[in-house]
Design an enzyme around this catalytic site. Structure first.
Site, PDB file in Angstrom:
ATOM      1  N   LYS A   1       2.757-112.712  -5.697  1.00  0.00           N
ATOM      2  CA  LYS A   1       4.012-113.082  -5.405  1.00  0.00           C
ATOM      3  C   LYS A   1       4.471-113.188  -4.039  1.00  0.00           C
ATOM      4  CE  LYS A   1       8.682-112.948  -7.445  1.00  0.00           C
ATOM      5  NZ  LYS A   1       9.384-112.333  -8.635  1.00  0.00           N
TER       6      LYS A   1
ATOM      7  N   GLU B   1      14.933-111.214 -24.860  1.00  0.00           N
ATOM      8  CA  GLU B   1      16.536-110.815 -24.933  1.00  0.00           C
ATOM      9  C   GLU B   1      16.613-110.510 -26.709  1.00  0.00           C
ATOM     10  OE1 GLU B   1      16.012-113.424 -21.592  1.00  0.00           O
ATOM     11  OE2 GLU B   1      15.127-113.693 -23.725  1.00  0.00           O
TER      12      GLU B   1
ATOM     13  N   ARG C   1      20.001-116.745 -26.475  1.00  0.00           N
ATOM     14  CA  ARG C   1      18.954-116.454 -27.125  1.00  0.00           C
ATOM     15  C   ARG C   1      18.663-115.418 -27.974  1.00  0.00           C
ATOM     16  NH1 ARG C   1      13.883-116.916 -22.963  1.00  0.00           N
ATOM     17  NH2 ARG C   1      13.470-118.588 -24.048  1.00  0.00           N
TER      18      ARG C   1
END
Length: 631
Positions: free
Chosen positions: A284, A370, A398
């Site tokens: 990253k 979630e 969600r």
């Protein structure tokens, strides 16, 4: 790098042109592409580090596959800047995330190369499998690729997709696991450790390199690679391969920044039928040292000097609402041993990292999951703890069933803190938290607070700790009003009781949440025009303060409501319905978000666009005077 130095980048406006490059030219092109992303993001911010890590991967995919006929489904979209630029949006990239510019995420309406929209994590495998199955049913020879990060792979939906696709042995689906050991923050959980074990097995990787060498020259030995590779993985890793167990042929790991290896591998995988997974290792922030060294900060760093890496931010001494949450949570945890924090992979995004640093044993990052975060919190509450579960408003959609079934029905003391409530700005339509008040306002037994400023948020959290039942607090992204809050004595707020902030006789202004601050300024301006507005802050989405509403209904014939959420099913409708049920003769004008999708732009631009900024509120109040004169 000046525009004159983008010698290859400026000549490529489609994947078809990209394919004409030699292997060496492709490498140079990727270097230019990476620098272009850095230069543009330095002045027009976005999700930088993730996209820097996927430059070679995006280039290799478009170099090998016949897009857009072949479909690439990108998970979330943080990693798609290179994809957007390759697919004809190099100049439009300068407008990303700006009002009327292109989105920072894949959008089907934006380009034929965006096979599927991606703003929330873990959707790519399910969507790509649907596309692959459709191609199979229609007899189309089409490649379908899902690119998913290791952070997104922690979501339950990803495993639902793997489970279903793995049972369809002839459906041509390639899943690319882009593994950089990061979500927004450092990756956590058992899957992280499993992937790390695969990627660091020296003996296995040495054998894998030899097998891929054979594969690249002798396609007939594919079956040997598959069979022998599987046996070696099981033997060297001392356990069966997770993905092989789900009927995916596993390949890798390969270096996601080695273009030659990536291209060779992808070409070989095109000829393998059925579900398969390629494990790609990336870094990253690759190619930009500040981003490589501090990957969490450079996920979305804002403006910066591309030469020095110095981040540039406008001076603002006011605290962010997320920091009010984070510091208050730590304070409450010090007071009460029952308090714990739960977040789905957003410790820095919601400032729960403040608790994580001091009390790591009482702070749980559950990964991008979630629904699990809410139900895990319910389990903690059932066993005597008081969890503060922080989830962005848009992402809490969600977990709607989990809130109802696991928390509300059972009356458990879970405090659900919804960061990023309302219009969040440049992240756009997939991230606006506009439905929470309407959606959760229908749930029995759930208390919903919408504090107006920093001390109100602090006290709402304290009130939630004392409440002993399901409790939700929603607040926006960004900085507060600059009011003092640190070190102030906690005050328990009376649940379901609002407050009158300003006296008036001409019109009642009823607000909920932080939009009350713009409304207060509008009321002051209206007074200068001869319109006296009484301003009421509801404080609570649920339960509504019926005594306050009775006062308003008996006293005023004109009422203006303002909310930072959708009007359909929202607080304004609830107020109007209450007046109607009680027979009050009050005309209600509701300001908020209409029945439409709101795109990206600054929050100020979007508030103006939706008609509930300070100016719009002022016009609604000033209009009362003109209506009175007409009568």
């Amino acid at each position: 790098m000046s525009s004159e130095e983008y010698k290859l980048l400026d000549t490529i406006s489609s994947p078809r042109e990209l394919k004409k490059l030699s292997a060496e030219e492709l490498r140079v092109y990727c270097d230019e592409l990476r620098r272009y992303i850095i230069d543009e993001c330095s002045v027009n911010p976005g999700h930088l580090a993730s996209s820097l890590g996927a430059v070679e991967l995006a280039a290799a995919l478009h170099y090998v596959f016949e897009t857009p006929e072949d479909r690439i489904v990108w998970d979330v979209g943080h990693q798609t800047y290179a994809h957007k630029i390759i697919t004809g949006r190099r100049e439009a990239f300068r407008t990303k995330r700006r009002l009327n510019g292109i989105s920072g995420f894949p959008r089907m309406s934006e380009s034929e190369y965006d096979a599927f929209g991606g703003g929330h994590a873990s959707v790519s495998i399910s969507a790509a499998f649907g596309m692959a199955k459709a191609a199979e049913l229609r007899g189309e020879k089409r490649q379908v690729v899902a690119v998913i990060g290791d952070g997104s792979m922690t979501g339950g939906l990803a495993f639902e997709g793997l489970n279903n696709a793995g049972a369809s042995k002839r459906t041509n689906l390639l899943v690319i696991l882009n593994d950089n050991n990061m979500a927004i923050d450092q990756a956590t959980g058992a899957l992280k450790n499993y992937l790390l074990k695969i990627s660091t097995s020296v003996h296995y990787n040495r054998f894998k390199q030899r097998l891929w060498g054979i594969l690249s020259h002798t396609p007939r030995l594919l079956w040997l690679c598959q069979k022998a590779g599987n046996a070696v993985k099981q033997g060297l890793l001392n356990k069966s391969n997770l993905f092989e167990s789900l009927n995916f042929r596993y390949f890798g790991p390969v270096d996601g920044h080695n273009l030659k290896e990536l291209v060779r591998t992808l070409r070989a995988l095109r000829d393998i039928e059925g579900p398969k997974l390629l494990h790609v290792m990336t870094v990253k922030g690759k190619g930009y040292l500040p981003a490589e060294h501090n990957q969490s900060v450079w996920h979305a760093p804002g403006c910066f000097n591309p030469d020095t890496g110095e981040r540039i931010s406008a001076p603002d001494d006011t605290a962010r609402y997320q920091d009010v949450f984070g510091e208050t949570l730590l304070e409450l945890a010090r007071r009460d041993a029952r308090v714990v924090g739960v977040t789905p992979a957003m410790p820095s995004g919601c400032s729960m990292n403040i608790l994580l640093r001091e009390m790591p044993e009482r702070c749980f990052d559950v990964g991008i999951a979630e629904g699990h975060a809410v139900t895990f919190s319910a389990g903690l509450a059932a066993a005597g703890m008081v969890p503060f579960c922080n989830i962005y408003s848009s992402f809490m959609q969600r977990a709607y069933d989990n809130v109802i079934h696991d928390v509300a029905i059972q009356g458990l003391p879970v405090v659900m803190c919804l960061d990023r409530g309302g219009l969040v700005g440049e992240d756009g339509v997939t991230h606006h938290g506009v439905f929470d008040m309407a959606a959760f306002g229908a749930v029995p037994g759930l208390v919903i607070a919408a504090p107006m400023n920093e001390p109100e948020l602090r006290n709402a959290m304290y009130t939630a700790l004392l409440a002993g039942g399901p409790f939700m607090i929603r607040y926006p992204r960004g900085h507060g009003e600059g009011l003092p809050w640190r070190g102030m004595t906690f005050e328990a707020l009376p649940v379901g009781r609002g407050r009158r902030l300003r006296e008036g006789r001409d019109v009642a202004l009823v607000t909920v949440g932080t939009v009350g601050n713009a409304a207060a300024r509008a009321a002051e301006r209206a007074a200068g025009e001869g319109v006296e507005a009484a301003h009421y802050d509801l404080r609570w989405v649920k339960p509504l303060d019926t005594e306050l509403l009775d006062e308003v209904g008996r006293t005023f014939r004109r009422v203006v409501t303002v909310e930072d959420g959708c009007l359909r099913g929202g607080v304004g409708e609830a107020v109007a319905a209450y007046f109607n049920a009680r027979g009050y003769d009050a005309r209600v004008t509701s300001l908020g978000i209409g029945d439409e999708w709101v795109e990206h732009g600054t929050p100020e631009q979007l508030h103006t666009l939706c008609g509930y900024d300070e100016e719009a509120i002022f016009r609604a109040l000033a209009g009362v005077k003109h209506l009175s004169q007409e009568r």
